[in-house]
Design an enzyme around this catalytic site. Structure first.
Site, mmCIF file in Angstrom:
data_model
loop_
_atom_site.group_PDB
_atom_site.id
_atom_site.type_symbol
_atom_site.label_atom_id
_atom_site.label_comp_id
_atom_site.label_asym_id
_atom_site.label_seq_id
_atom_site.Cartn_x
_atom_site.Cartn_y
_atom_site.Cartn_z
ATOM 1 N N HIS A 66 0.791 -1.238 0.000
ATOM 2 C CA HIS A 66 0.000 0.000 0.000
ATOM 3 C C HIS A 66 0.821 1.285 0.000
ATOM 4 O O HIS A 66 0.256 2.350 -0.128
ATOM 5 C CB HIS A 66 -0.978 0.002 1.186
ATOM 6 C CG HIS A 66 -0.320 -0.059 2.534
ATOM 7 N ND1 HIS A 66 -1.007 0.213 3.696
ATOM 8 C CD2 HIS A 66 0.944 -0.365 2.916
ATOM 9 C CE1 HIS A 66 -0.190 0.076 4.730
ATOM 10 N NE2 HIS A 66 0.993 -0.276 4.284
ATOM 11 N N HIS A 67 2.161 1.211 0.195
ATOM 12 C CA HIS A 67 2.961 2.441 0.205
ATOM 13 C C HIS A 67 3.453 2.869 -1.175
ATOM 14 O O HIS A 67 4.042 3.935 -1.309
ATOM 15 C CB HIS A 67 4.175 2.299 1.124
ATOM 16 C CG HIS A 67 3.824 2.133 2.566
ATOM 17 N ND1 HIS A 67 2.953 2.992 3.204
ATOM 18 C CD2 HIS A 67 4.203 1.215 3.485
ATOM 19 C CE1 HIS A 67 2.829 2.596 4.478
ATOM 20 N NE2 HIS A 67 3.571 1.526 4.659
ATOM 21 N N ALA A 68 3.271 2.020 -2.192
ATOM 22 C CA ALA A 68 3.736 2.409 -3.526
ATOM 23 C C ALA A 68 2.843 3.523 -4.062
ATOM 24 O O ALA A 68 1.620 3.406 -4.064
ATOM 25 C CB ALA A 68 3.710 1.199 -4.464
#
Lengths: 388, 229
Positions: free
Chosen positions: A133-135
């Site tokens: 989810h951090h991309a």
């Protein structure tokens, strides 16, 4: 009527971390969990689905072309001058040969899970090594290269015309997914996480609510360190069910990071194994109520990789597939995987040790979290009223 | 940070002869709380002669003790405007203006460059600007480190972070005790406990997060990355 089906999407490639074996992101957690489930007789061969190849155009809809080119060039060992601008070559996302292929296979797997649910082949589909989810659109961050969740959501919304509620219970804010759907009203993003004032990535404040058409469709519940099961669940209950029923999704995408657990070395919340299990249970119940149980589920963070994570995700699968797990974990699994990983694996499903909680800190965190949840609900409720 | 960087430049000014009733209606419509009042001098140059706030307007025809029974809503705003006006200059420091607003007990300061009205500065402008150092610029973790109050101490900390390949996106300080500075640093990694552990082992006192205990006994026998077909 056929039995509701839950499928696990898996592929041998997914056992590899894009960053190699000395990096803290442990891709083997998925395989370790799968092996545990198989040893318990809770996962059958016909419940495992293959990974389908991703449509390249979907990648372009989520990530900027310049970033994808940089990622591929870096992964091929070619020189990329502005790598750091794209978040590559950092301590979190070092450049490792072949990393782009592993990351894209993980994205394929989450999109495959989404398509299984969209087509009706499964009611729920799970990809344990997904949840990156951090991309961001044009930036790698926090161990994440390709945003498999955003790709799956893009597939569900734009290709399948479905309304998607994204629920992220990873201890870190789901910044990449939130950012990608910031101006979209057909995707509700909900993130429950340790506050950015004390934890990576820093965002996820309660006043981040989306913009333009998407105003009101980003929901954040930041929590103070040391919150316990009761505090977490009370705050969750004061906000998330209202948000989901007001939005009325066709499918829920759950990022089920296991790093809100008290043993997690990268974060400071104090959930027990039972607490984490209850959180997953809440989201599954909400899917039953809002969208006939349709769910796409991924793993996510979880850095107490050998103790807490396989137990949390095995219990998650057991809930999704409606199985019972024995409390005593199979010796065959412990021996084989303990040897393979060079670690000592847990003997029981339920943890014997509970967090040593400071009553004042947990009470304060709980009281604060409930106030935040109520504020966010009060602020967003008028925005959720649909015109149609 | 200067007033010119934080002030509101789209300032609405009015003339002193406008009836109070109309001023109130205009203020309601434009959703502001202050109007600077301009009047032409003998040379025909607009000069700031007063300011009126929503509170001044509310005192007209009001049961409140501060009411002005002598003034009617049809009177010109000149009869209730505050004069002379406390003002700021575009090159004043924003931090100073924050203190003046408290000192003068006013809600806004018109900004004059010479005699020309160029903006207005109020608490919301200042709060947004002064909160900026705490805004999150890029994905990062927070570290809270004690640093001696001597030349080179902070440089040494930043040098150490650089050696660990970390980029610092923010640096703030809270200096509770004169001998020890506590710096809050945001660095571009998700794995702050490992950084805290490394700093601790190098002799730094890290207040947040709790450092990891030891270099993680990470198993090296996991599958290696290979080329994937």
């Amino acid at each position: 009527m056929t039995r509701p089906r839950t499928l696990l999407v898996d592929d041998p490639v997914l056992e590899r971390s894009p960053f190699g074996s000395s990096h803290p992101f442990r891709a083997e957690r998925g395989a370790l969990t799968r092996a545990l489930l198989e040893a318990c007789g809770a996962l059958h061969q016909d419940e495992v689905a293959d990974v389908e190849r991703l449509d390249e155009r979907l990648l372009g809809a989520v990530h900027e072309q310049a970033y994808l080119e940089a990622l591929i060039r870096a992964g091929r060992g070619e020189r990329v001058d502005d790598a750091r601008m794209f978040g590559l070559g950092t301590s979190d996302c070092p450049v490792v040969p072949g990393m782009h292929r592993v990351a894209m296979r993980a994205a394929d797997a989450t999109v495959s899970a989404a398509e299984l649910v969209a087509s009706g082949a499964a009611q729920r589909a799970v990809h344990l090594t997904g949840g990156l989810h951090h991309a961001h659109r044009a930036r790698a961050s926090g161990f994440c290269l390709v945003n498999d969740l955003a790709l799956a959501i893009e597939h569900l919304t734009r290709r399948r015309g479905l309304r998607v509620a994204y629920v992220d219970v990873d201890v870190h804010h789901g910044d990449g997914v939130q950012g990608i759907f910031w101006e979209r009203a057909d995707v509700l993003t909900v993130s429950v996480h340790q506050s950015g004032r004390t934890l990576f990535p820093g965002t996820g404040a309660e006043d981040e609510i989306g913009a333009g058409a998407g105003r009101g469709f980003a929901v954040n519940l930041p929590l103070a360190p040391f919150i316990d099961d009761a505090g977490y669940l009370a705050a969750f209950d004061a906000l998330v069910p209202t948000a989901l029923s007001a939005f009325g999704p066709d499918v829920i995408v759950l990022q089920a990071g296991a790093d809100a657990h008290w043993r997690d070395p990268l974060a400071q919340l104090s959930l027990s194994g039972d607490g984490l299990d209850a959180v997953y249970g809440r989201v599954i119940d909400l899917a039953e109520r809002c969208c006939e149980g349709r769910m796409v589920v991924t793993g996510g963070g979880g850095y107490d990789a050998w103790r807490s994570v396989p137990r949390a995700w095995a219990r998650l699968w057991a809930r999704l597939a409606e199985r019972e797990l024995p409390d005593e974990l199979p010796e065959t699994w412990r021996r084989a995987w303990g040897e393979r990983l060079g670690v000592s694996l847990p003997t029981r499903l339920r943890e014997g040790t509970l967090p040593d909680l400071d009553a004042r800190a947990t009470e304060r965190a709980a009281s604060h979290a409930l106030a935040v949840a109520k504020r966010v609900a009060a602020r967003l409720t008028p925005l959720w009223r649909r015109e149609d | 940070m200067l007033v010119r960087d934080v002030m509101t430049v789209n300032v609405i000014a009015i003339g002193p002869e406008m009836p109070i009733r109309d001023v109130a209606a205009l203020m309601e419509m434009r959703r502001v709380r202050h109007f600077p009042i301009l009047e032409d001098d003998e040379q025909g140059e607009a000069r700031l002669v007063g300011i009126v706030s929503d509170r001044d307007l509310r005192a007209v025809d009001s049961p409140h003790p501060s009411a002005r029974p002598d003034v009617h809503v049809s009177d010109p705003v000149r009869s209730i405007m505050v004069t002379p006006v406390a003002t700021a200059h575009p090159d004043d420091a924003a931090e100073d203006v924050a203190a003046w607003l408290r000192e003068y007990r006013v809600g806004a300061l018109p900004v004059l460059d010479g005699e020309q009205l160029v903006g207005i500065v109020s608490p919301p402008d200042l709060l947004a600007a002064l909160a900026l150092p705490a805004a999150i610029r890029e994905p990062s973790s927070v570290l809270e480190v004690e640093v001696g109050n001597r030349p080179g101490c902070l440089a040494a900390l930043l040098q150490t972070l650089a050696q660990h390949g970390l980029n610092v996106s923010q640096l703030t300080t809270t200096r509770a005790e004169p001998e020890i500075g506590c710096f809050i640093v945001r660095v571009n990694t998700i794995d702050a406990p490992r950084v805290a552990g490394n700093l601790t082992r190098e002799g730094w006192t890290v207040l947040w997060p709790e450092p990891d205990a030891a270099p993680p006994a990470s198993p090296q026998r996991g599958p290696e990355v290979e080329e994937v077909a």
